[in-house]
Enzyme design. Structure first.
Site, PDB file in Angstrom:
ATOM      1  N   HIS A 112      25.004  35.708 -69.854  1.00 22.38           N
ATOM      2  CA  HIS A 112      25.753  34.644 -70.513  1.00 22.38           C
ATOM      3  C   HIS A 112      25.048  33.316 -70.286  1.00 22.38           C
ATOM      4  O   HIS A 112      24.614  33.031 -69.154  1.00 22.38           O
ATOM      5  CB  HIS A 112      27.183  34.576 -69.958  1.00 22.38           C
ATOM      6  CG  HIS A 112      28.032  33.549 -70.641  1.00 22.38           C
ATOM      7  ND1 HIS A 112      28.514  33.728 -71.918  1.00 22.38           N
ATOM      8  CD2 HIS A 112      28.466  32.331 -70.232  1.00 22.38           C
ATOM      9  CE1 HIS A 112      29.218  32.660 -72.262  1.00 22.38           C
ATOM     10  NE2 HIS A 112      29.206  31.799 -71.260  1.00 22.38           N
ATOM     11  N   ASP A 146      37.708  41.484 -69.013  1.00 21.56           N
ATOM     12  CA  ASP A 146      37.903  40.078 -69.348  1.00 21.56           C
ATOM     13  C   ASP A 146      36.599  39.469 -69.857  1.00 21.56           C
ATOM     14  O   ASP A 146      35.524  39.749 -69.327  1.00 21.56           O
ATOM     15  CB  ASP A 146      38.395  39.298 -68.132  1.00 21.56           C
ATOM     16  CG  ASP A 146      39.780  39.747 -67.694  1.00 21.56           C
ATOM     17  OD1 ASP A 146      40.603  40.071 -68.569  1.00 21.56           O
ATOM     18  OD2 ASP A 146      40.024  39.796 -66.469  1.00 21.56           O
TER      19      ASP A 146
END
Length: 203
Positions: A112, A146
């Site tokens: 990310h 998540d």
């Protein structure tokens, strides 16, 4: 002779992080080998990168399936058919179901473009500049249900410079991504990662 762990990569776009992983795995001493690259987008340049490296590719268009669960089941079946042991998300622009992420818990990595837990989601470079942070970067973490969550294996930081644009900042972060992802894959493939209470401990 050490057995190399079999890796499957999920992609959607141009695949610059895939290329970094392909380059790392081209070394016979690296503890992992890429055996399959899957894209949900036909014609993604990442597939061409994999083919040039002699890696098997597969296109599984998500629009061919009635829902996320059916698409994820097709992904899972393809990965298991190739005897994949570790999954890497490299610019894979689909949200995975909790069932899929749990099935690959502890064996699936994502990269990310921020220093998580800051700036989860999209437009991370613009948001970092707007927030006035002095450091930005990238994170490789184990995937959980998540979004952009999970135990962190590797982080790399870059300074946010006066006059930075999202593009200039993204370019510097991307250079660090190309170092961080192979580093994290090596750690996982060598069995050096232990997770305790959502924290990854590196042996």
């Amino acid at each position: 002779m050490r057995v190399r762990r079999k890796v499957g990569i999920l992609v959607s776009g141009r695949g610059s992080n895939l290329q970094a992983l392909l380059d790392a795995c081209a070394d016979p001493a690296f503890p992992a080998e890429i055996v399959l690259v899957i894209s949900n987008v036909a014609g993604a340049y990442a597939l061409e990168r994999a083919e040039k490296a002699g890696v098997a590719t597969l296109t599984i268009p998500h629009k061919s399936y009635p829902d996320r669960a059916a698409f994820d089941a097709a992904l899972d079946a393809a990965l298991r058919a190739a005897a994949v042991e570790i999954v890497c998300l490299a610019g894979f622009m689909r949200l995975l179901t909790p069932e899929f992420t749990r099935a690959w818990a502890g064996r699936m990595l994502n990269i990310h473009p921020s220093l998580l837990p800051s700036f989860k989601g999209l437009h991370t470079h613009q948001r970092a500049i707007e927030a006035g942070v002095k450091l930005h970067g990238c994170t490789v973490h184990l995937v959980t249900p998540d979004l952009d969550d999970g135990p962190i294996l590797v982080q790399k930081a870059v300074p946010v410079l006066l006059g930075d644009t999202p593009d200039t900042l993204a370019a510097r972060v991307l250079e660090q991504e190309h170092q961080a992802y192979p580093e994290a894959l090596r750690l996982l493939a060598e069995g050096r990662v232990t997770v305790t209470a959502n924290r990854a401990e590196i042996a």
